[in-house]
Design a protein around this motif. Structure first.
Motif, mmCIF file in Angstrom:
data_model
loop_
_atom_site.group_PDB
_atom_site.id
_atom_site.type_symbol
_atom_site.label_atom_id
_atom_site.label_comp_id
_atom_site.label_asym_id
_atom_site.label_seq_id
_atom_site.Cartn_x
_atom_site.Cartn_y
_atom_site.Cartn_z
ATOM 1 N N VAL A 78 0.548 -1.429 0.509
ATOM 2 C CA VAL A 78 -0.126 0.018 0.598
ATOM 3 C C VAL A 78 1.152 0.982 -0.405
ATOM 4 O O VAL A 78 1.711 1.750 0.653
ATOM 5 C CB VAL A 78 -0.899 -0.285 0.967
ATOM 6 C CG1 VAL A 78 -2.009 1.019 1.078
ATOM 7 C CG2 VAL A 78 -2.053 -1.128 1.449
ATOM 8 N N ALA A 79 1.104 1.886 -0.835
ATOM 9 C CA ALA A 79 1.734 3.199 -1.052
ATOM 10 C C ALA A 79 -0.111 4.348 -0.582
ATOM 11 O O ALA A 79 -0.449 4.765 -0.663
ATOM 12 C CB ALA A 79 2.156 3.719 -2.686
ATOM 13 N N GLU A 108 3.961 -1.428 3.466
ATOM 14 C CA GLU A 108 3.098 0.281 3.432
ATOM 15 C C GLU A 108 4.897 1.143 2.929
ATOM 16 O O GLU A 108 5.410 1.027 2.878
ATOM 17 C CB GLU A 108 2.791 1.064 4.345
ATOM 18 C CG GLU A 108 2.346 2.120 4.082
ATOM 19 C CD GLU A 108 2.046 3.512 5.239
ATOM 20 O OE1 GLU A 108 1.264 2.850 6.459
ATOM 21 O OE2 GLU A 108 2.209 4.722 5.458
ATOM 22 N N LEU A 109 4.917 1.898 1.598
ATOM 23 C CA LEU A 109 5.446 2.273 1.206
ATOM 24 C C LEU A 109 5.139 4.218 0.909
ATOM 25 O O LEU A 109 4.444 4.724 1.093
ATOM 26 C CB LEU A 109 5.872 2.369 -0.378
ATOM 27 C CG LEU A 109 6.513 0.466 -0.787
ATOM 28 C CD1 LEU A 109 5.241 -0.635 -0.629
ATOM 29 C CD2 LEU A 109 7.223 0.942 -2.186
ATOM 30 N N GLY A 116 3.392 4.777 -4.926
ATOM 31 C CA GLY A 116 2.273 4.125 -6.097
ATOM 32 C C GLY A 116 3.294 3.263 -6.932
ATOM 33 O O GLY A 116 3.037 2.359 -6.863
ATOM 34 N N THR A 117 4.438 4.428 -7.609
ATOM 35 C CA THR A 117 5.233 3.865 -8.582
ATOM 36 C C THR A 117 5.801 3.185 -8.148
ATOM 37 O O THR A 117 6.395 1.547 -8.495
ATOM 38 C CB THR A 117 5.628 4.785 -9.521
ATOM 39 O OG1 THR A 117 4.852 5.668 -10.063
ATOM 40 C CG2 THR A 117 7.223 4.648 -10.672
ATOM 41 N N ALA A 118 6.933 3.329 -7.083
ATOM 42 C CA ALA A 118 7.976 2.754 -6.318
ATOM 43 C C ALA A 118 6.924 1.205 -6.004
ATOM 44 O O ALA A 118 7.822 -0.023 -6.133
ATOM 45 C CB ALA A 118 8.064 2.950 -5.197
ATOM 46 N N ALA A 119 5.974 1.109 -5.503
ATOM 47 C CA ALA A 119 4.794 -0.027 -5.106
ATOM 48 C C ALA A 119 4.797 -0.704 -6.847
ATOM 49 O O ALA A 119 5.145 -1.884 -6.318
ATOM 50 C CB ALA A 119 3.343 0.271 -4.695
ATOM 51 N N LEU A 120 4.576 0.050 -7.479
ATOM 52 C CA LEU A 120 4.204 -0.943 -8.615
ATOM 53 C C LEU A 120 5.678 -1.746 -9.090
ATOM 54 O O LEU A 120 5.568 -3.615 -9.861
ATOM 55 C CB LEU A 120 3.595 0.089 -10.156
ATOM 56 C CG LEU A 120 3.276 -0.418 -11.089
ATOM 57 C CD1 LEU A 120 2.490 -1.819 -11.231
ATOM 58 C CD2 LEU A 120 3.556 0.420 -12.731
ATOM 59 N N THR A 302 -4.852 12.996 -5.617
ATOM 60 C CA THR A 302 -5.364 12.086 -5.170
ATOM 61 C C THR A 302 -3.540 11.171 -4.707
ATOM 62 O O THR A 302 -3.578 10.133 -4.842
ATOM 63 C CB THR A 302 -5.564 10.910 -5.628
ATOM 64 O OG1 THR A 302 -5.414 10.545 -7.486
ATOM 65 C CG2 THR A 302 -7.273 11.105 -5.915
ATOM 66 N N TYR A 303 -2.520 12.070 -4.809
ATOM 67 C CA TYR A 303 -1.176 12.031 -4.409
ATOM 68 C C TYR A 303 -1.135 10.582 -5.003
ATOM 69 O O TYR A 303 -1.133 10.784 -6.679
ATOM 70 C CB TYR A 303 -0.948 11.427 -3.072
ATOM 71 C CG TYR A 303 -1.473 13.270 -2.766
ATOM 72 C CD1 TYR A 303 -1.060 14.798 -3.132
ATOM 73 C CD2 TYR A 303 -1.574 13.117 -1.205
ATOM 74 C CE1 TYR A 303 -1.005 15.790 -2.617
ATOM 75 C CE2 TYR A 303 -1.119 14.317 -0.742
ATOM 76 C CZ TYR A 303 -1.494 15.566 -1.074
ATOM 77 O OH TYR A 303 -1.451 17.192 -0.369
ATOM 78 N N THR A 304 -0.188 9.408 -4.579
ATOM 79 C CA THR A 304 0.036 8.425 -4.480
ATOM 80 C C THR A 304 -1.037 7.924 -5.789
ATOM 81 O O THR A 304 0.045 7.402 -6.914
ATOM 82 C CB THR A 304 0.394 7.084 -3.666
ATOM 83 O OG1 THR A 304 -0.819 7.493 -3.345
ATOM 84 C CG2 THR A 304 1.076 7.440 -2.573
ATOM 85 N N ALA A 305 -2.684 8.540 -5.957
ATOM 86 C CA ALA A 305 -2.912 7.104 -6.785
ATOM 87 C C ALA A 305 -3.555 7.837 -8.270
ATOM 88 O O ALA A 305 -3.786 7.412 -9.600
ATOM 89 C CB ALA A 305 -4.443 6.481 -6.583
ATOM 90 N N SER A 306 -2.690 9.102 -8.364
ATOM 91 C CA SER A 306 -3.140 10.465 -9.440
ATOM 92 C C SER A 306 -2.882 9.752 -10.586
ATOM 93 O O SER A 306 -3.548 9.348 -10.886
ATOM 94 C CB SER A 306 -2.394 11.590 -9.080
ATOM 95 O OG SER A 306 -2.160 12.321 -10.229
#
Ligand code: HMG
Length: 413
Positions: A78-79, A108-109, A116-120, A302-306
């Protein structure tokens, strides 16, 4: 090995504020927000929602749509930059709410909007390395963007979550492995541990974003194979470009920079077109970027989700027409770290394109500025959901220093 996003699902809170109403209340021309920033509406969470419920609702929507057994998830990332505890990660609450099994790597990241990209990328590497062994990774990016009421940042708030199933059978986006990164310590935007609202140096943050785009895109461009022809630009090979979108005008500024960088690196093109750079960048923006900004203009930052909200919305609206086409994606996180990467729209995208964006946006409740300020001041109070609640989980409150979550209608007395 083929790796990518098998499916996406989105969740945005049901309350929304029209930016024309905000402009009237703050005494600024509506066009400054709707044209100057490109934002039309922003999502506002209910008091019973926090980042855990947003993330878990997006995750539950994804598992259900993809008919995936929660036990088959081997990694849950979860980012977020809206963490609820200094130690306990958002991801473990989400793990519990989704009923994912114990044989799972969960964490969590954080790196502002870049996480979000780090997680992907981490999940894709895990799949490539065989960590999955027939299991899949679930990546969720979720955030609530908050600035001070009445501040210049206020019109760039928003909230939402995007869940992505990452695995070896990508039916949405095949990651092609080409990526350029950029990092540097800058003070453009941050949120000290005791604050709910971010501190931001707005104009400087825009300059930092564009500098990071320059660094990441130049790194990405050097990897291009086969090499570009004498008058060919890299943009010619990207059917659409998606950007981290704090507000849609930022994506327009970013694309203007990208086109200039791309042309300057192709002398034959630069000499022929230098004089009409602005017009050509605007034309390229209309074709390659604007179609991916529909959701950002109605949800806000939406920050990480944008970036992934833009991807979900683009695939939902245009995925079938883009089969086999290459997309460029730019992720920026203040502070800062950035990445420009690419992928191809999968042949099967038609079957998985519905991420729920249009349906969620169609059933929202618009509130007035008074109601919006009440919700912002109440913050994450927890408790019973409102009557028209669209989430799948509620934040019940803090008892004995523990955060508690429940299904709507199942809050213990
Ligand atoms: P501001 O000072 O209120 O606005 O703040 P402005 O005066 O710069 O005006 C904005 C635009 O409206 C300008 O357009 C004006 O010309 C135009 P531009 O010149 O830039 O193209 N304008 C009008 N247009 C039509 N009619 C009018 C009119 N008046 C003016 N009447 C700012 C704007 C974005 C700085 C502020 O909202 C802010 O601080 N936002 C938060 C920071 C932010 O979003 N930064 C973006 C880059 S950093 C990033 O993306 C990372 C982030 O997501 C966090 C993370 O990584 O975690 C934020």
């Amino acid at each position: 090995m083929t790796v990518g996003i098998e499916r996406l699902a989105v969740y945005v809170p049901q309350y929304a504020l029209r930016l024309t109403d905000l402009a009237a209340a703050r005494g600024v021309p509506a066009e400054k927000l709707t044209a100057g920033l490109g934002v039309h509406e922003m999502a506002i969470p209910a008091p019973c929602e926090d980042v855990v419920t947003l993330a878990a609702t997006a995750g539950a929507r994804l598992l259900r749509a993809a008919a995936v057994d929660p036990e088959s998830i081997g990694m849950l990332l979860v980012a977020t930059e809206t963490g609820v505890d200094h130690s306990k990660p958002v991801s473990i609450f989400v793990h519990d709410l989704l009923g994912i099994g114990h044989r799972c790597r969960v964490y969590e990241l954080k790196h502002a909007c870049y996480a979000g990209t780090a997680a992907l990328m981490t999940a894709a590497d895990w799949v490539r390395a065989g960590g999955g062994r027939s299991r899949r990774a679930l990546v969720i990016a979720a955030d609530i963007a908050r600035y001070e009421l009445g501040s210049p940042g206020e019109p760039t708030q928003g909230a939402g979550a995007v869940a992505m199933l990452v695995g070896p059978e990508p039916r949405a986006l095949v990651l092609d492995g080409q990526s350029g990164t950029y990092a540097g310590n800058v003070h453009d935007f941050w949120r000290p541990l005791d604050r709910r609202e971010a501190i931001v140096d707005g104009k400087y943050s825009i300059a930092c974003y564009l500098d990071a785009l320059t660094g990441a895109f130049e790194a990405y461009r050097t990897l291009e194979q086969p090499p570009l022809g004498a008058s060919e630009t890299l943009t010619d090979r990207l059917a659409r470009v998606l950007y981290h979108t704090p507000f849609p005008k930022m994506a327009m500024k970013a694309h203007r920079r990208l086109v200039e960088l791309d042309w300057r690196a192709t002398p034959a093109r630069w000499q022929a077109l230098e004089d009409r750079l602005d017009d050509a960048a605007a034309e390229s923006y209309r074709e390659r970027v604007a179609p991916g900004l529909v959701a950002a203009a109605r949800v806000g930052n939406t920050y990480t989700a944008s970036l992934y909200l833009a991807l979900a919305s683009l695939l939902e609206d245009h995925g079938r027409a883009l089969v086999g086409e290459r997309l460029g994606l730019f992720s920026y996180g203040s502070g800062c770290c950035a990445e420009f990467f690419s992928g191809r729209v999968a042949a099967d995208v038609g079957a998985v394109a519905d991420a729920g964006v249009a349906a969620l946006l169609a059933r929202r409740t618009f509130i007035d500025v008074e109601g919006y300020e009440r919700l912002i001041r109440a913050g994450e109070a927890g408790g019973d959901p409102p009557r028209d609640f669209t989430g799948k989980f509620v934040f019940a409150g803090v008892r004995r220093d523990r955060r508690e979550y429940a299904r709507p209608g199942a809050i213990a007395a």
